[in-house]
Design a protein around this motif. Structure first.
Motif, PDB file in Angstrom:
ATOM      1  N   GLY A  72      -0.965 -16.033  -2.949  1.00 57.81           N
ATOM      2  CA  GLY A  72      -1.558 -14.876  -2.288  1.00 57.81           C
ATOM      3  C   GLY A  72      -0.789 -14.444  -1.056  1.00 57.81           C
ATOM      4  N   LYS A  73      -0.297 -15.424  -0.290  1.00 62.38           N
ATOM      5  CA  LYS A  73       0.482 -15.105   0.911  1.00 62.38           C
ATOM      6  C   LYS A  73       1.749 -14.334   0.566  1.00 62.38           C
ATOM      7  CE  LYS A  73      -0.936 -19.188   3.540  1.00 62.38           C
ATOM      8  NZ  LYS A  73      -0.462 -20.471   4.086  1.00 62.38           N
ATOM      9  N   ILE A  74       2.307 -14.605  -0.593  1.00 64.25           N
ATOM     10  CA  ILE A  74       3.532 -13.919  -1.015  1.00 64.25           C
ATOM     11  C   ILE A  74       3.209 -12.640  -1.786  1.00 64.25           C
ATOM     12  CG2 ILE A  74       5.561 -14.119  -2.515  1.00 64.25           C
ATOM     13  CD1 ILE A  74       5.543 -17.148  -1.776  1.00 64.25           C
ATOM     14  N   ALA A  75       2.262 -12.721  -2.734  1.00 70.24           N
ATOM     15  CA  ALA A  75       1.985 -11.587  -3.613  1.00 70.24           C
ATOM     16  C   ALA A  75       1.272 -10.445  -2.898  1.00 70.24           C
ATOM     17  CB  ALA A  75       1.156 -12.053  -4.810  1.00 70.24           C
ATOM     18  N   ASP A  76       0.387 -10.747  -1.952  1.00 71.66           N
ATOM     19  CA  ASP A  76      -0.377  -9.688  -1.293  1.00 71.66           C
ATOM     20  C   ASP A  76       0.516  -8.682  -0.575  1.00 71.66           C
ATOM     21  OD1 ASP A  76      -3.034  -8.542  -0.508  1.00 71.66           O
ATOM     22  OD2 ASP A  76      -2.239  -8.997   1.477  1.00 71.66           O
ATOM     23  N   PRO A  77       1.442  -9.122   0.293  1.00 69.77           N
ATOM     24  CA  PRO A  77       2.289  -8.115   0.941  1.00 69.77           C
ATOM     25  C   PRO A  77       3.196  -7.379  -0.047  1.00 69.77           C
ATOM     26  CG  PRO A  77       2.874 -10.334   1.707  1.00 69.77           C
ATOM     27  CD  PRO A  77       1.664 -10.465   0.841  1.00 69.77           C
ATOM     28  N   ILE A  78       3.607  -8.060  -1.118  1.00 64.78           N
ATOM     29  CA  ILE A  78       4.431  -7.385  -2.127  1.00 64.78           C
ATOM     30  C   ILE A  78       3.614  -6.290  -2.810  1.00 64.78           C
ATOM     31  CG2 ILE A  78       5.572  -7.685  -4.369  1.00 64.78           C
ATOM     32  CD1 ILE A  78       6.486 -10.456  -3.331  1.00 64.78           C
ATOM     33  N   ALA A  79       2.372  -6.595  -3.155  1.00 62.47           N
ATOM     34  CA  ALA A  79       1.502  -5.594  -3.794  1.00 62.47           C
ATOM     35  C   ALA A  79       1.233  -4.420  -2.854  1.00 62.47           C
ATOM     36  CB  ALA A  79       0.191  -6.249  -4.224  1.00 62.47           C
ATOM     37  N   ASP A  80       1.022  -4.721  -1.579  1.00 62.96           N
ATOM     38  CA  ASP A  80       0.797  -3.651  -0.599  1.00 62.96           C
ATOM     39  C   ASP A  80       2.000  -2.723  -0.523  1.00 62.96           C
ATOM     40  OD1 ASP A  80      -1.526  -5.014  -0.063  1.00 62.96           O
ATOM     41  OD2 ASP A  80      -0.847  -5.821   1.856  1.00 62.96           O
ATOM     42  N   LYS A  81       3.180  -3.317  -0.405  1.00 64.64           N
ATOM     43  CA  LYS A  81       4.405  -2.514  -0.269  1.00 64.64           C
ATOM     44  C   LYS A  81       4.711  -1.760  -1.561  1.00 64.64           C
ATOM     45  CE  LYS A  81       4.541  -4.600   3.610  1.00 64.64           C
ATOM     46  NZ  LYS A  81       3.220  -4.726   4.157  1.00 64.64           N
ATOM     47  N   ALA A  82       4.390  -2.365  -2.707  1.00 67.20           N
ATOM     48  CA  ALA A  82       4.614  -1.684  -3.985  1.00 67.20           C
ATOM     49  C   ALA A  82       3.749  -0.432  -4.070  1.00 67.20           C
ATOM     50  CB  ALA A  82       4.325  -2.623  -5.154  1.00 67.20           C
ATOM     51  N   LEU A  83       2.499  -0.532  -3.653  1.00 63.60           N
ATOM     52  CA  LEU A  83       1.593   0.615  -3.732  1.00 63.60           C
ATOM     53  C   LEU A  83       2.009   1.719  -2.763  1.00 63.60           C
ATOM     54  CD1 LEU A  83      -0.957   1.912  -4.906  1.00 63.60           C
ATOM     55  CD2 LEU A  83      -2.258   0.756  -3.088  1.00 63.60           C
ATOM     56  N   THR A  84       2.157   1.384  -1.498  1.00 59.89           N
ATOM     57  CA  THR A  84       2.519   2.416  -0.528  1.00 59.89           C
ATOM     58  C   THR A  84       3.933   2.938  -0.792  1.00 59.89           C
ATOM     59  OG1 THR A  84       3.196   0.756   1.103  1.00 59.89           O
ATOM     60  CG2 THR A  84       0.963   1.638   1.294  1.00 59.89           C
ATOM     61  N   GLY A  85       4.836   2.044  -1.164  1.00 62.34           N
ATOM     62  CA  GLY A  85       6.202   2.466  -1.458  1.00 62.34           C
ATOM     63  C   GLY A  85       6.256   3.408  -2.641  1.00 62.34           C
ATOM     64  N   ALA A  86       5.521   3.089  -3.703  1.00 62.24           N
ATOM     65  CA  ALA A  86       5.493   3.967  -4.883  1.00 62.24           C
ATOM     66  C   ALA A  86       4.923   5.328  -4.519  1.00 62.24           C
ATOM     67  CB  ALA A  86       4.675   3.320  -6.000  1.00 62.24           C
ATOM     68  N   ALA A  87       3.892   5.342  -3.691  1.00 61.02           N
ATOM     69  CA  ALA A  87       3.284   6.609  -3.280  1.00 61.02           C
ATOM     70  C   ALA A  87       4.265   7.444  -2.462  1.00 61.02           C
ATOM     71  CB  ALA A  87       2.012   6.346  -2.474  1.00 61.02           C
ATOM     72  N   LEU A  88       4.903   6.821  -1.466  1.00 58.27           N
ATOM     73  CA  LEU A  88       5.823   7.565  -0.608  1.00 58.27           C
ATOM     74  C   LEU A  88       7.039   8.076  -1.381  1.00 58.27           C
ATOM     75  CD1 LEU A  88       5.650   5.242   2.532  1.00 58.27           C
ATOM     76  CD2 LEU A  88       4.612   7.510   2.289  1.00 58.27           C
ATOM     77  N   VAL A  89       7.633   7.212  -2.198  1.00 53.39           N
ATOM     78  CA  VAL A  89       8.803   7.627  -2.979  1.00 53.39           C
ATOM     79  C   VAL A  89       8.418   8.734  -3.949  1.00 53.39           C
ATOM     80  CG1 VAL A  89      10.456   6.863  -4.743  1.00 53.39           C
ATOM     81  CG2 VAL A  89      10.069   5.454  -2.711  1.00 53.39           C
ATOM     82  N   SER A  90       7.294   8.595  -4.616  1.00 53.25           N
ATOM     83  CA  SER A  90       6.852   9.616  -5.573  1.00 53.25           C
ATOM     84  C   SER A  90       6.616  10.949  -4.880  1.00 53.25           C
ATOM     85  CB  SER A  90       5.571   9.166  -6.275  1.00 53.25           C
ATOM     86  OG  SER A  90       5.809   8.013  -7.046  1.00 53.25           O
ATOM     87  N   LEU A  91       5.940  10.928  -3.741  1.00 59.00           N
ATOM     88  CA  LEU A  91       5.689  12.169  -3.006  1.00 59.00           C
ATOM     89  C   LEU A  91       6.993  12.805  -2.530  1.00 59.00           C
ATOM     90  CD1 LEU A  91       2.506  11.053  -1.043  1.00 59.00           C
ATOM     91  CD2 LEU A  91       2.612  12.859  -2.787  1.00 59.00           C
ATOM     92  N   SER A  92       7.971  11.990  -2.166  1.00 57.91           N
ATOM     93  CA  SER A  92       9.275  12.535  -1.767  1.00 57.91           C
ATOM     94  C   SER A  92      10.017  13.115  -2.965  1.00 57.91           C
ATOM     95  CB  SER A  92      10.119  11.460  -1.069  1.00 57.91           C
ATOM     96  OG  SER A  92       9.557  11.140   0.188  1.00 57.91           O
ATOM     97  N   ILE A  93       9.990  12.433  -4.099  1.00 60.67           N
ATOM     98  CA  ILE A  93      10.629  12.959  -5.312  1.00 60.67           C
ATOM     99  C   ILE A  93      10.001  14.300  -5.699  1.00 60.67           C
ATOM    100  CG2 ILE A  93      10.884  12.602  -7.815  1.00 60.67           C
ATOM    101  CD1 ILE A  93      11.232   9.589  -7.189  1.00 60.67           C
ATOM    102  N   LEU A  94       8.695  14.405  -5.549  1.00 61.74           N
ATOM    103  CA  LEU A  94       7.984  15.648  -5.864  1.00 61.74           C
ATOM    104  C   LEU A  94       8.239  16.746  -4.830  1.00 61.74           C
ATOM    105  CD1 LEU A  94       4.604  14.100  -7.066  1.00 61.74           C
ATOM    106  CD2 LEU A  94       6.230  15.390  -8.480  1.00 61.74           C
TER     107      LEU A  94
END
Length: 190
Positions: A72-94
């Motif tokens: 959890g200590k490793i996966a939680d921050p990765i999941a957080d960054k994956a979600l926000t990162g995917a959102a930011l990159v997608s919004l920029s691509i759009l």
């Protein structure tokens, strides 16, 4: 209680399942965001909302019921960054969010995540109040960009606040990491 007397927590607990669910939801969110039409846009918003809620819920459950694990200590921050990162990159691509915002936020997030992994063997620096504010501002700003019809000035102000707090908390984290490293060196007599 010694380390050996502590109860062993299975990595297959509800908190970690929610973290994995957040990771699984990321591609569904991205697909919904890129599909044309208001229904898909609102679907993306719903998926992002559910995924964001799991971030709050998994941490709350882990702390309340003692379900904190190394996974959890490793996966939680990765999941957080994956979600926000995917959102930011997608919004920029759009073309809906300037790339400099995405690069600034992701640069800070990836840098701090890497620093956390380096420090993991020495100690864990607890999340600060500023870090919690950063997360809320980032999620709120992303929601405002996904939600159709929000006036641009409102989006800009909230995203601007998110960027400022993101950078400031990143600097704070680096300062705390340097101090922790100095304390560790003194304790070893270096």
């Amino acid at each position: 209680m010694t380390k050996d007397e502590r109860r062993v927590v299975s990595p297959w607990n509800i908190a970690n399942v929610l973290t994995v669910l957040r990771l699984v939801l990321v591609p569904f969110f991205v697909v919904c965001l890129f599909l044309p039409g208001m229904g898909w846009r609102l679907g993306a918003l719903a998926v992002f909302g559910v995924a964001s809620f799991t971030d709050h819920l998994d941490g709350e459950l882990a702390r309340r019921y003692g379900l904190i694990t190394d996974f959890g200590k490793i996966a939680d921050p990765i999941a957080d960054k994956a979600l926000t990162g995917a959102a930011l990159v997608s919004l920029s691509i759009l073309g809906e969010l300037p790339w400099w915002v995405t690069v600034t936020v992701l640069g800070r997030e990836l840098g701090i995540t890497a620093l956390r992994f380096v420090l993991l063997r020495h100690a864990v620096i607890p999340a600060s109040y500023g870090g919690k504010v950063k997360t809320v501002l980032q999620i709120t700003a992303i929601v405002l960009y996904i939600l159709p019809g929000v006036p641009d000035p409102i989006r800009w102000v909230v995203m601007g606040a998110a960027v400022v707090v993101t950078v400031a908390t990143g600097v704070d984290y680096v300062v705390r990491a340097i101090k922790l490293r100095q304390v560790a060196r003194r304790a070893r007599g270096e």
